[in-house]
Design a protein around this motif. Structure first.
Motif, PDB file in Angstrom:
ATOM      1  N   VAL A 103      33.004  47.606  46.485  1.00  0.00           N
ATOM      2  CA  VAL A 103      33.126  46.293  45.852  1.00  0.00           C
ATOM      3  C   VAL A 103      34.498  46.154  45.196  1.00  0.00           C
ATOM      4  O   VAL A 103      35.196  45.149  45.375  1.00  0.00           O
ATOM      5  N   LEU A 104      34.898  47.195  44.447  1.00  0.00           N
ATOM      6  CA  LEU A 104      36.198  47.137  43.771  1.00  0.00           C
ATOM      7  C   LEU A 104      37.344  47.067  44.776  1.00  0.00           C
ATOM      8  O   LEU A 104      38.311  46.333  44.587  1.00  0.00           O
ATOM      9  N   ALA A 105      37.230  47.824  45.869  1.00  0.00           N
ATOM     10  CA  ALA A 105      38.314  47.913  46.847  1.00  0.00           C
ATOM     11  C   ALA A 105      38.472  46.628  47.650  1.00  0.00           C
ATOM     12  O   ALA A 105      39.497  46.405  48.285  1.00  0.00           O
ATOM     13  N   VAL A 106      37.430  45.780  47.625  1.00  0.00           N
ATOM     14  CA  VAL A 106      37.528  44.486  48.302  1.00  0.00           C
ATOM     15  C   VAL A 106      37.882  43.389  47.295  1.00  0.00           C
ATOM     16  O   VAL A 106      38.716  42.533  47.543  1.00  0.00           O
ATOM     17  N   LEU A 107      37.233  43.490  46.108  1.00  0.00           N
ATOM     18  CA  LEU A 107      37.387  42.438  45.103  1.00  0.00           C
ATOM     19  C   LEU A 107      38.805  42.393  44.515  1.00  0.00           C
ATOM     20  O   LEU A 107      39.410  41.315  44.417  1.00  0.00           O
ATOM     21  N   ILE A 108      39.333  43.555  44.132  1.00  0.00           N
ATOM     22  CA  ILE A 108      40.637  43.550  43.457  1.00  0.00           C
ATOM     23  C   ILE A 108      41.759  43.094  44.404  1.00  0.00           C
ATOM     24  O   ILE A 108      42.537  42.202  44.043  1.00  0.00           O
ATOM     25  N   PRO A 109      41.855  43.626  45.625  1.00  0.00           N
ATOM     26  CA  PRO A 109      42.858  43.051  46.543  1.00  0.00           C
ATOM     27  C   PRO A 109      42.615  41.570  46.808  1.00  0.00           C
ATOM     28  O   PRO A 109      43.560  40.800  46.990  1.00  0.00           O
ATOM     29  N   GLY A 110      41.344  41.148  46.796  1.00  0.00           N
ATOM     30  CA  GLY A 110      41.043  39.726  46.967  1.00  0.00           C
ATOM     31  C   GLY A 110      41.623  38.898  45.831  1.00  0.00           C
ATOM     32  O   GLY A 110      42.213  37.839  46.036  1.00  0.00           O
ATOM     33  N   LEU A 111      41.481  39.413  44.589  1.00  0.00           N
ATOM     34  CA  LEU A 111      42.042  38.713  43.432  1.00  0.00           C
ATOM     35  C   LEU A 111      43.566  38.698  43.493  1.00  0.00           C
ATOM     36  O   LEU A 111      44.205  37.704  43.147  1.00  0.00           O
ATOM     37  N   LEU A 112      44.141  39.820  43.948  1.00  0.00           N
ATOM     38  CA  LEU A 112      45.605  39.859  44.087  1.00  0.00           C
ATOM     39  C   LEU A 112      46.055  38.844  45.141  1.00  0.00           C
ATOM     40  O   LEU A 112      47.101  38.210  45.002  1.00  0.00           O
ATOM     41  N   GLY A 113      45.238  38.696  46.185  1.00  0.00           N
ATOM     42  CA  GLY A 113      45.536  37.670  47.190  1.00  0.00           C
ATOM     43  C   GLY A 113      45.507  36.271  46.576  1.00  0.00           C
ATOM     44  O   GLY A 113      46.400  35.457  46.807  1.00  0.00           O
ATOM     45  N   ALA A 114      44.483  36.025  45.749  1.00  0.00           N
ATOM     46  CA  ALA A 114      44.389  34.722  45.075  1.00  0.00           C
ATOM     47  C   ALA A 114      45.602  34.510  44.171  1.00  0.00           C
ATOM     48  O   ALA A 114      46.104  33.385  44.038  1.00  0.00           O
ATOM     49  N   PHE A 115      46.084  35.604  43.581  1.00  0.00           N
ATOM     50  CA  PHE A 115      47.293  35.551  42.745  1.00  0.00           C
ATOM     51  C   PHE A 115      48.485  35.097  43.598  1.00  0.00           C
ATOM     52  O   PHE A 115      49.283  34.245  43.183  1.00  0.00           O
ATOM     53  N   ASN A 116      48.620  35.647  44.808  1.00  0.00           N
ATOM     54  CA  ASN A 116      49.645  35.169  45.757  1.00  0.00           C
ATOM     55  C   ASN A 116      49.556  33.654  45.921  1.00  0.00           C
ATOM     56  O   ASN A 116      50.547  32.938  45.844  1.00  0.00           O
ATOM     57  N   GLY A 117      48.331  33.202  46.171  1.00  0.00           N
ATOM     58  CA  GLY A 117      48.111  31.778  46.410  1.00  0.00           C
ATOM     59  C   GLY A 117      48.457  30.946  45.182  1.00  0.00           C
ATOM     60  O   GLY A 117      49.049  29.874  45.291  1.00  0.00           O
ATOM     61  N   ALA A 118      48.110  31.473  44.007  1.00  0.00           N
ATOM     62  CA  ALA A 118      48.382  30.743  42.766  1.00  0.00           C
ATOM     63  C   ALA A 118      49.894  30.590  42.567  1.00  0.00           C
ATOM     64  O   ALA A 118      50.364  29.515  42.181  1.00  0.00           O
ATOM     65  N   ILE A 119      50.645  31.654  42.838  1.00  0.00           N
ATOM     66  CA  ILE A 119      52.105  31.558  42.713  1.00  0.00           C
ATOM     67  C   ILE A 119      52.643  30.529  43.703  1.00  0.00           C
ATOM     68  O   ILE A 119      53.477  29.687  43.379  1.00  0.00           O
ATOM     69  N   LEU A 120      52.101  30.591  44.914  1.00  0.00           N
ATOM     70  CA  LEU A 120      52.559  29.686  45.963  1.00  0.00           C
ATOM     71  C   LEU A 120      52.386  28.223  45.570  1.00  0.00           C
ATOM     72  O   LEU A 120      53.314  27.423  45.692  1.00  0.00           O
ATOM     73  N   ILE A 121      51.196  27.880  45.070  1.00  0.00           N
ATOM     74  CA  ILE A 121      50.946  26.458  44.806  1.00  0.00           C
ATOM     75  C   ILE A 121      51.615  25.990  43.517  1.00  0.00           C
ATOM     76  O   ILE A 121      51.890  24.820  43.363  1.00  0.00           O
ATOM     77  N   LYS A 228      44.330  27.025  50.535  1.00  0.00           N
ATOM     78  CA  LYS A 228      45.331  28.088  50.648  1.00  0.00           C
ATOM     79  C   LYS A 228      45.012  29.273  49.739  1.00  0.00           C
ATOM     80  O   LYS A 228      45.088  30.425  50.162  1.00  0.00           O
ATOM     81  N   VAL A 229      44.660  28.977  48.498  1.00  0.00           N
ATOM     82  CA  VAL A 229      44.354  30.076  47.567  1.00  0.00           C
ATOM     83  C   VAL A 229      43.177  30.895  48.096  1.00  0.00           C
ATOM     84  O   VAL A 229      43.209  32.127  48.092  1.00  0.00           O
ATOM     85  N   LEU A 230      42.148  30.192  48.584  1.00  0.00           N
ATOM     86  CA  LEU A 230      40.975  30.895  49.098  1.00  0.00           C
ATOM     87  C   LEU A 230      41.344  31.746  50.322  1.00  0.00           C
ATOM     88  O   LEU A 230      40.893  32.887  50.460  1.00  0.00           O
ATOM     89  N   ASN A 231      42.184  31.213  51.193  1.00  0.00           N
ATOM     90  CA  ASN A 231      42.587  31.978  52.370  1.00  0.00           C
ATOM     91  C   ASN A 231      43.417  33.201  51.989  1.00  0.00           C
ATOM     92  O   ASN A 231      43.290  34.258  52.613  1.00  0.00           O
ATOM     93  N   PHE A 232      44.267  33.062  50.962  1.00  0.00           N
ATOM     94  CA  PHE A 232      45.007  34.233  50.484  1.00  0.00           C
ATOM     95  C   PHE A 232      44.041  35.284  49.940  1.00  0.00           C
ATOM     96  O   PHE A 232      44.228  36.474  50.149  1.00  0.00           O
ATOM     97  N   ALA A 233      43.001  34.817  49.229  1.00  0.00           N
ATOM     98  CA  ALA A 233      42.019  35.752  48.685  1.00  0.00           C
ATOM     99  C   ALA A 233      41.282  36.474  49.817  1.00  0.00           C
ATOM    100  O   ALA A 233      41.061  37.690  49.752  1.00  0.00           O
ATOM    101  N   ILE A 234      40.930  35.723  50.870  1.00  0.00           N
ATOM    102  CA  ILE A 234      40.248  36.334  52.022  1.00  0.00           C
ATOM    103  C   ILE A 234      41.160  37.363  52.681  1.00  0.00           C
ATOM    104  O   ILE A 234      40.748  38.483  53.006  1.00  0.00           O
ATOM    105  N   SER A 235      42.432  36.997  52.846  1.00  0.00           N
ATOM    106  CA  SER A 235      43.396  37.914  53.455  1.00  0.00           C
ATOM    107  C   SER A 235      43.517  39.195  52.627  1.00  0.00           C
ATOM    108  O   SER A 235      43.530  40.310  53.169  1.00  0.00           O
TER     109      SER A 235
END
Lengths: 333, 253
Positions: A103-121, A228-235
């Protein structure tokens, strides 16, 4: 409409109707070609080795393709694979619970992905630049977390086999050197789920619109930033999961794990018919792209056509060739 | 809206000001659209037409000013809020997503879905059928709703975008330079949709550069120049030459 025109229309629909068709034909053609010239290539051993070599890039490409259809790139996925690997490694060994670790290994990179998206938008900077930067930041964080050293374990909980063990029952049934692993099943399952999401859901419709014409999408009430943010989180989440699959197989992870997967995933997506400019693409096509590149690597090395160190050049030529072929097919459709 | 009477304007925008930093894009502009009326919004590039419309459709927030919809004050903050009021907009270049099918475009943001428990999926068959039927209903005939928009001509694309706006119960249809990239024949067709929208009881704001097109469909003209209101003129009150002069600021009427 006469018969000839009808037939031509049908052929064009067959060739160009689905973005997966072109890459799929290429994959079969390349496989058969190697089979004709390399003794022993057409075997379950080769097929399973080709698939096993795609554990990381296959998982990552699913998310990267989804993101590319919405018009963005993610160059931080390599660092997130390593992050997922370490998070899973640290938390699943010793007294840790493998399920919590997953769970942690999927969730934390997912949040970091959302962080990418947040910076982008918020900055409206191109995602290429944003994730080039955040990729280095994430990599640095992984370095700090891990002390920069290789982590390995001799522990072998059954959960690792569930994630990426040998599929002994299937392999024994098939015989003749078959060496299939669980990751192949996970990747196929995930690809089918996300193909469904992309082509058969409202969210998928919004992904296509966001990548195809963001202004038109917004005018119809599509929340393109959220897409976009959601897709970054999925990625990010899928990258973390790739780290889990790798660690489950090799029981080791290092900071450099995942290095280079960013561009390989983009290459696979493009070979699989996804537009670099967004708005069109296919998850299954991306998976076909991954297999096509893996087949080439395997074939070129086995055929010993050129020194094995140089096989990347052949792969490069094929990527360009496939991209040109897809472009041509798209124009004909 | 009979409770409000037939003489209540669909939209009344009053003293709209919009500044971008130090640039004043709109300087206290008024705009009124009456029921069942085609209003032509005219002005040169940079006159503020698009800014004014984007305020009405929730893309921009005005710096100051008031908007009333059927007499009631409204605060339109997002395109979704504008659509909820019944304001549908067809943008020149933001109308459709070329890489998507006609039906996927038609229902974008309002997709039809079926569900079993929590699993939902797009009802493509219903969307294709309803798209065909809805477009035929407003006189637009397409070969197949699953065809991609990129295969269509510019006029066909505009027709579909207008057909979509008509179908989804617009009360006010805004057309932003719908004819600027079209051939003569295609333009004629698009202008007939403006007329047919009015026949269906809608009000239309028609934004254009082309005085000739404006004369063909308008009931009234509102002219902007450099972010300010030049004036309102009824059909028959002004000639095509008058309009051109007013837009360019060469004389007052």
């Amino acid at each position: 409409m006469n018969v000839a025109a009808l037939r031509r229309g049908e052929i064009q629909r067959l060739l160009g109707g689905s973005p997966v068709t072109g890459p799929f034909i290429s994959l079969i053609a390349i496989f058969v070609l190697f089979g004709l010239f390399i003794p022993g290539f057409l075997s379950l051993r080769t097929v399973s080795n080709i698939i096993n070599a795609t554990t990381m890039v296959g998982t990552v490409t699913i998310g990267v393709t989804l993101l590319m259809v919405s018009g963005e790139f993610d160059l931080s996925v390599g660092a997130l694979v390593a992050a997922g690997g370490y998070l899973f490694a640290f938390n699943s060994t010793g007294d840790g619970s493998p399920v919590v670790a997953l769970v942690l290994a999927v969730l934390i990179p997912g949040l970091l992905g959302a962080f990418n998206g947040a910076i982008l938008i918020t900055t409206r900077m191109p995602s290429f630049i944003v994730t080039l930067g955040t990729g280095s930041i994430f990599s640095g964080a992984v370095w700090l977390l891990s002390g920069g050293s290789l982590f390995q374990t001799l522990e072998h909980p059954p959960f690792y086999d569930l994630m990426n063990g040998r599929l002994d029952i299937v392999n024994n049934l098939l015989g003749s050197g078959a060496n299939f692993r669980a990751a192949g099943v996970w990747i196929l399952g995930l690809a089918l789920v996300f193909q469904y999401v992309l082509t058969r859901t409202r969210y998928g419709n919004h992904i296509f619109a966001t990548g195809g014409n963001p202004g038109a999408a917004r005018a119809q009430g599509v929340r393109t930033n959220m897409v976009k943010v959601l897709n970054f989180a999925i990625s990010g989440a899928l990258s973390g999961f790739a780290g889990v699959l790798l660690f489950s197989q090799f029981r080791s992870v290092r900071v450099a794990t995942g290095e280079g997967v960013e561009l390989n995933a983009i290459a696979a997506a493009v070979v699989g018919g996804t537009l670099l400019t967004g708005g069109s693409g296919s998850i299954l096509g991306g998976l076909v792209g991954v297999l096509l590149i893996s087949t080439l690597r395997s074939g070129v090395v086995q055929a010993n056509i050129i020194p094995a160190d140089n096989f990347e050049a052949v792969v490069g030529v094929t990527i360009v060739g496939a991209a040109i072929l897809n472009h041509w097919l798209r124009g004909r459709a | 809206m009979s409770s409000n009477g037939d003489d209540v304007p669909v939209v009344r925008m009053e003293k709209i000001v919009k500044r971008f930093g130090t640039v004043v894009a709109l300087d206290g502009v008024d705009l009124t659209v009456n029921q069942n009326e085609v209003l032509c919004l005219l002005g040169d590039n940079g006159a503020g037409k698009s800014t004014l419309i984007k305020i009405l459709t929730g893309i921009y927030t005005p710096t100051s000013g008031r908007i009333a919809f059927y007499g009631a004050p409204v605060d339109i903050r997002t395109p979704a809020e504008a659509r909820a009021l019944g304001i549908e907009t067809v943008y020149q270049d933001l109308a459709l997503v070329n890489l998507m099918s006609i039906a996927r475009n038609f229902f974008l943001g309002r997709e039809l879905a079926r569900a079993i428990g929590p699993v939902r999926w797009l009802d493509m068959r219903a969307m294709n059928e309803r798209t065909r039927a809805a477009l035929a209903d407003v006189g637009i005939h397409i070969r197949s709703a699953s065809e991609k928009v990129e295969k269509l001509s510019g006029g066909e694309r505009q027709s579909i975008a207008i057909g979509r706006a008509l179908h989804f119960g617009a009360r006010l249809l805004i057309l932003d330079e719908p004819t600027s990239a079209l051939s003569v024949a295609e333009t004629r067709k698009v202008l007939t949709y403006v007329t047919s929208a009015k026949e269906r009881g809608l009000s239309v704001i028609f934004i254009t550069h082309n005085m000739h097109h404006a004369m063909m469909v308008a009931d009234r003209f509102t002219i902007l120049r450099q972010g300010q209101l030049v004036g309102n003129y009824a059909e028959g009150e002004v000639t095509q030459d008058d309009l051109a002069d007013l837009v360019m600021g060469q004389r007052e009427v």
